[in-house]
Write a protein that holds these residues in place. Structure first.
Motif, PDB file in Angstrom:
ATOM      1  N   TYR A   9      36.089  35.285  26.746  1.00 27.73           N
ATOM      2  CA  TYR A   9      36.437  33.958  26.240  1.00 27.73           C
ATOM      3  C   TYR A   9      37.724  33.505  26.903  1.00 27.73           C
ATOM      4  CZ  TYR A   9      36.778  30.301  22.669  1.00 27.73           C
ATOM      5  OH  TYR A   9      36.846  29.105  22.011  1.00 27.73           O
ATOM      6  N   THR A  11      38.927  30.981  30.653  1.00 27.07           N
ATOM      7  CA  THR A  11      38.790  29.633  31.215  1.00 27.07           C
ATOM      8  C   THR A  11      37.346  29.145  31.145  1.00 27.07           C
ATOM      9  OG1 THR A  11      40.638  30.079  32.676  1.00 27.07           O
ATOM     10  CG2 THR A  11      39.167  28.292  33.334  1.00 27.07           C
ATOM     11  N   LYS A  33      36.080  38.788  22.413  1.00 28.73           N
ATOM     12  CA  LYS A  33      37.398  38.670  23.016  1.00 28.73           C
ATOM     13  C   LYS A  33      38.111  40.018  23.032  1.00 28.73           C
ATOM     14  CE  LYS A  33      41.101  35.508  23.340  1.00 28.73           C
ATOM     15  NZ  LYS A  33      41.596  36.454  24.291  1.00 28.73           N
ATOM     16  N   VAL A  34      38.957  40.212  24.044  1.00 28.04           N
ATOM     17  CA  VAL A  34      39.704  41.471  24.174  1.00 28.04           C
ATOM     18  C   VAL A  34      41.016  41.406  23.392  1.00 28.04           C
ATOM     19  CG1 VAL A  34      40.911  43.006  25.785  1.00 28.04           C
ATOM     20  CG2 VAL A  34      38.764  41.941  26.482  1.00 28.04           C
ATOM     21  N   VAL A  53      35.964  43.253  21.614  1.00 27.23           N
ATOM     22  CA  VAL A  53      35.422  44.099  22.666  1.00 27.23           C
ATOM     23  C   VAL A  53      35.847  45.544  22.409  1.00 27.23           C
ATOM     24  CG1 VAL A  53      35.481  44.533  25.159  1.00 27.23           C
ATOM     25  CG2 VAL A  53      35.373  42.178  24.303  1.00 27.23           C
ATOM     26  N   ALA A  85      31.248  35.823  30.684  1.00 23.45           N
ATOM     27  CA  ALA A  85      32.286  35.075  31.404  1.00 23.45           C
ATOM     28  C   ALA A  85      33.542  35.927  31.499  1.00 23.45           C
ATOM     29  CB  ALA A  85      32.553  33.742  30.717  1.00 23.45           C
ATOM     30  N   THR A  86      33.329  37.194  31.775  1.00 21.38           N
ATOM     31  CA  THR A  86      34.443  38.134  31.936  1.00 21.38           C
ATOM     32  C   THR A  86      34.964  38.047  33.373  1.00 21.38           C
ATOM     33  OG1 THR A  86      32.919  39.911  32.525  1.00 21.38           O
ATOM     34  CG2 THR A  86      33.487  39.704  30.199  1.00 21.38           C
ATOM     35  N   ILE A  90      33.773  42.776  36.068  1.00 24.85           N
ATOM     36  CA  ILE A  90      33.514  43.309  34.715  1.00 24.85           C
ATOM     37  C   ILE A  90      32.085  42.964  34.302  1.00 24.85           C
ATOM     38  CG2 ILE A  90      34.270  43.331  32.309  1.00 24.85           C
ATOM     39  CD1 ILE A  90      36.533  44.289  33.926  1.00 24.85           C
ATOM     40  N   GLY A 109      30.001  33.408  38.935  1.00 28.07           N
ATOM     41  CA  GLY A 109      30.065  33.502  40.395  1.00 28.07           C
ATOM     42  C   GLY A 109      31.033  34.524  40.939  1.00 28.07           C
ATOM     43  N   GLU A 111      30.874  37.543  40.288  1.00 26.74           N
ATOM     44  CA  GLU A 111      30.081  38.772  40.487  1.00 26.74           C
ATOM     45  C   GLU A 111      29.336  38.689  41.816  1.00 26.74           C
ATOM     46  OE1 GLU A 111      30.484  41.131  38.269  1.00 26.74           O
ATOM     47  OE2 GLU A 111      31.633  39.763  37.021  1.00 26.74           O
ATOM     48  N   ARG A 168      42.595  25.663  45.166  1.00 26.45           N
ATOM     49  CA  ARG A 168      43.765  25.702  44.276  1.00 26.45           C
ATOM     50  C   ARG A 168      44.269  27.165  44.208  1.00 26.45           C
ATOM     51  NH1 ARG A 168      41.467  29.488  42.172  1.00 26.45           N
ATOM     52  NH2 ARG A 168      40.301  29.549  40.233  1.00 26.45           N
ATOM     53  N   ASP A 171      44.430  28.812  38.288  1.00 26.98           N
ATOM     54  CA  ASP A 171      44.183  27.884  37.184  1.00 26.98           C
ATOM     55  C   ASP A 171      45.511  27.643  36.451  1.00 26.98           C
ATOM     56  OD1 ASP A 171      41.535  27.811  37.857  1.00 26.98           O
ATOM     57  OD2 ASP A 171      40.936  29.367  36.431  1.00 26.98           O
TER      58      ASP A 171
HETATM   59  P1  NAD Z   1      39.538  34.394  32.691  1.00 26.04           P
HETATM   60  O1  NAD Z   1      40.427  35.514  33.072  1.00 26.04           O
HETATM   61  O2  NAD Z   1      40.123  33.062  32.386  1.00 26.04           O
HETATM   62  O3  NAD Z   1      38.668  34.813  31.420  1.00 26.04           O
HETATM   63  C1  NAD Z   1      38.054  36.052  31.306  1.00 26.04           C
HETATM   64  C2  NAD Z   1      38.165  36.525  29.876  1.00 26.04           C
HETATM   65  O4  NAD Z   1      37.460  37.749  29.721  1.00 26.04           O
HETATM   66  C3  NAD Z   1      39.616  36.790  29.453  1.00 26.04           C
HETATM   67  O5  NAD Z   1      39.797  36.232  28.166  1.00 26.04           O
HETATM   68  C4  NAD Z   1      39.690  38.318  29.402  1.00 26.04           C
HETATM   69  O6  NAD Z   1      40.620  38.793  28.452  1.00 26.04           O
HETATM   70  C5  NAD Z   1      38.275  38.666  28.992  1.00 26.04           C
HETATM   71  N1  NAD Z   1      37.853  40.036  29.306  1.00 26.04           N
HETATM   72  C6  NAD Z   1      38.407  40.938  30.152  1.00 26.04           C
HETATM   73  N2  NAD Z   1      37.703  42.098  30.132  1.00 26.04           N
HETATM   74  C7  NAD Z   1      36.690  41.923  29.249  1.00 26.04           C
HETATM   75  C8  NAD Z   1      35.636  42.745  28.779  1.00 26.04           C
HETATM   76  N3  NAD Z   1      35.464  43.982  29.230  1.00 26.04           N
HETATM   77  N4  NAD Z   1      34.784  42.242  27.859  1.00 26.04           N
HETATM   78  C9  NAD Z   1      34.932  40.973  27.388  1.00 26.04           C
HETATM   79  N5  NAD Z   1      35.925  40.155  27.790  1.00 26.04           N
HETATM   80  C10 NAD Z   1      36.783  40.610  28.713  1.00 26.04           C
HETATM   81  O7  NAD Z   1      38.445  34.284  33.837  1.00 26.04           O
HETATM   82  P2  NAD Z   1      37.594  32.999  34.222  1.00 26.04           P
HETATM   83  O8  NAD Z   1      38.383  32.169  35.157  1.00 26.04           O
HETATM   84  O9  NAD Z   1      37.040  32.390  32.992  1.00 26.04           O
HETATM   85  O10 NAD Z   1      36.445  33.662  35.103  1.00 26.04           O
HETATM   86  C11 NAD Z   1      35.315  34.278  34.511  1.00 26.04           C
HETATM   87  C12 NAD Z   1      34.216  34.353  35.550  1.00 26.04           C
HETATM   88  O11 NAD Z   1      33.909  33.018  35.963  1.00 26.04           O
HETATM   89  C13 NAD Z   1      34.581  35.101  36.842  1.00 26.04           C
HETATM   90  O12 NAD Z   1      33.405  35.680  37.362  1.00 26.04           O
HETATM   91  C14 NAD Z   1      35.039  33.994  37.764  1.00 26.04           C
HETATM   92  O13 NAD Z   1      34.935  34.327  39.125  1.00 26.04           O
HETATM   93  C15 NAD Z   1      34.073  32.899  37.374  1.00 26.04           C
HETATM   94  N6  NAD Z   1      34.535  31.537  37.674  1.00 26.04           N
HETATM   95  C16 NAD Z   1      35.822  31.192  37.469  1.00 26.04           C
HETATM   96  C17 NAD Z   1      36.235  29.919  37.805  1.00 26.04           C
HETATM   97  C18 NAD Z   1      37.657  29.489  37.670  1.00 26.04           C
HETATM   98  O14 NAD Z   1      38.128  28.729  38.490  1.00 26.04           O
HETATM   99  N7  NAD Z   1      38.376  29.906  36.679  1.00 26.04           N
HETATM  100  C19 NAD Z   1      35.307  29.000  38.306  1.00 26.04           C
HETATM  101  C20 NAD Z   1      33.961  29.364  38.421  1.00 26.04           C
HETATM  102  C21 NAD Z   1      33.588  30.664  38.121  1.00 26.04           C
END
Ligand code: NAD
Length: 338
Positions: A9, A11, A33-34, A53, A85-86, A90, A109, A111, A168, A171
Motif C-alpha cells: 500500500y 504510491t 501493509k508492512v 504483512v 503493488a509491492t 518483492i 511493471g 517485476e 523524474r 516520486d
Molecule cells: P512504494 O514503495 O511506494 O510502495 C510499495 C509498498 O509496499 C510500500 O508501502 C512498502 O512498505 C510495501 N511493502 C514492502 N515490502 C512488502 C511486502 N513484502 N509485502 C507487502 N508490502 C510490502 O512503491 P510503488 O512506487 O508503489 O511501486 C510498486 C510497484 O509499482 C513497483 O513494481 C514499481 O516498479 C511499480 N510502479 C511504480 C511507479 C511509480 O512511479 N511509483 C509507476 C508504475 C509502476
C-alpha cells in the motif's frame, strides 16, 4: 462483485485501492501493509480493512490506533484477485503466496515480465489476460509509450520508434532519491531496458529507447520519433487520431501549459485526487510530420497512469466484461478525460 485485495500500500497500491473502491462491480476486501505510519492511518480513515504483512508488528499498529483486520495470508484467502503493488522484486517473491491460496494476482511493471503469463495494457491486449491467473501491468513509461504506439501502428504501420525518456528522479515522497542537481544518463547503456519492455506488448515492434534522470518529481517527459510505414497527408490527421484515444490528452497551445509542473497544477485545480493525471499528455504543437518521420513530446504521470490499467486488468482476469466495456466503466468512474 469481484473481491479485490491490495498487497503493498504505497504510491501505486493506495491509488489502485481508491480506484477499486470506485468500481460498481468490485469490492475492496482490504489492503496489506508492512509499517504502521501515516499511510496506515489514512487507509483506516478511508474505511479500508488493514491487514499486516508481518504478524509480529500487530501491536505497533494498535499503538497508533490502527485496528488490524488480519494477516496478509487471510487477505489473500478472502480475495478473488490480489493486486500486488509491492516494491520491485518483492512481487516475484510473493507469487508463491498467491499460488498457495489459488488466488490470481496482478503484478506491477517493476517485476520482470517472467513473473506473469501476460504483460498487460488495456488498449493493447485486454483479451490476452482472460485465461491468465497472473498478469503484469507494464510500467508507467511502457504504458505511456504503448498508448501512443497502438493507434499509430493500427492507422499507419510503424517502421521504427526512437524514444528519449527524461525520467523524474523520484516520486514526491521519495525524499532520498535524486539527482538533486544533475541530468544523469540512466541507464547509460543504449538502448535502455524500456524498449524491450514495450516489446512484451508489441513483439514485432522495432524500438530503441534512451533514458535519463533529472531533478523533478512531477512527471516523465518523452521525446519521440516514429518512422511511419504509410504516413497520413498531414500532421493534423495524427493530432485527430491521438485526440480520439480514450487515455490521451492533447495539450493545446492556448492553455499555455509549458511543462509537467503546469500540467500538475492544472490537474490539482481540476480537483483530481492527489493531482493525478491518468492520461498521456501530448503537446499538440509538438506533433510534427517530416516525410514519414513523426515527432512528438508527451508527459506521463508516473504515480497514476497505470491505475486505470490495473482496474481493467482485474476485469480482464475475471472475464466478466469485455475490453471496451471495462475501459469505458473505468474511465467513467475515475473521471478520465478533461
Ligand atoms: P512504494 O514503495 O511506494 O510502495 C510499495 C509498498 O509496499 C510500500 O508501502 C512498502 O512498505 C510495501 N511493502 C514492502 N515490502 C512488502 C511486502 N513484502 N509485502 C507487502 N508490502 C510490502 O512503491 P510503488 O512506487 O508503489 O511501486 C510498486 C510497484 O509499482 C513497483 O513494481 C514499481 O516498479 C511499480 N510502479 C511504480 C511507479 C511509480 O512511479 N511509483 C509507476 C508504475 C509502476
Amino acid at each position: 462483485m469481484l473481491r479485490v485485495g491490495i498487497n503493498g500500500y504505497g504510491t501505486i497500491g493506495k491509488r489502485v485501492a481508491d480506484a477499486v473502491s470506485a468500481q460498481p462491480d468490485m469490492e475492496l476486501c482490504g489492503v496489506a501493509k508492512v509499517s504502521p505510519d501515516y499511510v496506515a492511518i489514512g487507509a483506516v480513515e478511508a474505511g479500508y480493512p488493514l491487514y499486516v504483512v508481518d504478524e509480529t508488528r500487530i501491536e505497533e499498529f494498535r499503538e497508533i490506533g490502527v485496528d488490524v483486520a488480519g494477516t496478509v495470508d487471510e487477505l489473500v484467502e478472502e480475495s478473488d484477485v490480489v493486486v500486488d503493488a509491492t516494491p520491485s522484486g518483492i512481487g516475484a517473491e510473493n507469487r508463491s503466496l498467491y499460488e498457495r491460496h489459488d488466488t490470481p494476482a496482478i503484478f506491477q511493471g517493476g517485476e520482470d515480465a517472467t513473473v506473469a503469463e501476460v504483460s498487460f495494457n488495456a488498449r493493447v491486449n485486454y483479451d490476452e489476460a482472460e485465461d491468465a491467473d497472473y498478469v503484469r501491468v507494464v510500467s508507467c513509461n511502457t504504458t505511456g509509450l504503448s498508448r501512443l504506439v497502438a493507434p499509430l501502428e493500427e492507422a499507419y504501420g510503424i517502421e521504427k520508434v526512437r524514444a528519449t525518456l527524461v525520467r523524474r528522479g523520484g516520486d514526491p515522497n521519495q525524499t532520498g532519491r535524486g539527482p538533486i542537481n544533475d541530468a544523469v544518463p540512466d541507464p547509460v547503456s543504449i538502448p535502455s531496458h524500456h524498449g524491450p519492455d514495450v516489446q512484451t506488448l508489441f513483439p514485432k515492434l522495432d524500438i530503441d529507447t534512451i533514458g535519463l534522470k533529472v531533478p523533478t518529481t512531477m512527471m516523465h517527459v518523452h521525446a519521440i520519433n516514429v518512422t511511419l510505414e504509410n504516413p497520413p497527408a498531414s500532421e493534423d490527421d495524427v493530432r485527430d487520431l491521438l485526440a480520439a484515444q480514450e487515455r490521451t490528452i492533447m495539450v493545446p497551445e492556448y492553455a499555455r501549459i509549458d511543462g509537467a509542473g503546469t500540467l500538475k497544477d492544472m490537474a490539482a485545480d481540476a480537483g483530481r485526487p492527489r493531482g493525478d493525471i491518468w492520461e498521456n499528455c501530448i503537446w499538440e504543437e509538438s506533433v510534427t510530420l517530416q516525410g514519414s518521420d513523426l515527432y512528438c513530446m508527451q508527459a506521463i504521470h508516473q504515480e497514476s497512469d497505470v491505475v486505470p490499467e490495473n482496474v481493467d486488468a482485474l476485469r480482464a482476469i475475471s472475464g466478466h466484461l469485455s475490453g471496451p466495456e471495462s475501459r469505458s466503466l473505468t474511465n467513467e468512474t475515475l473521471g478520465i478525460g478533461f
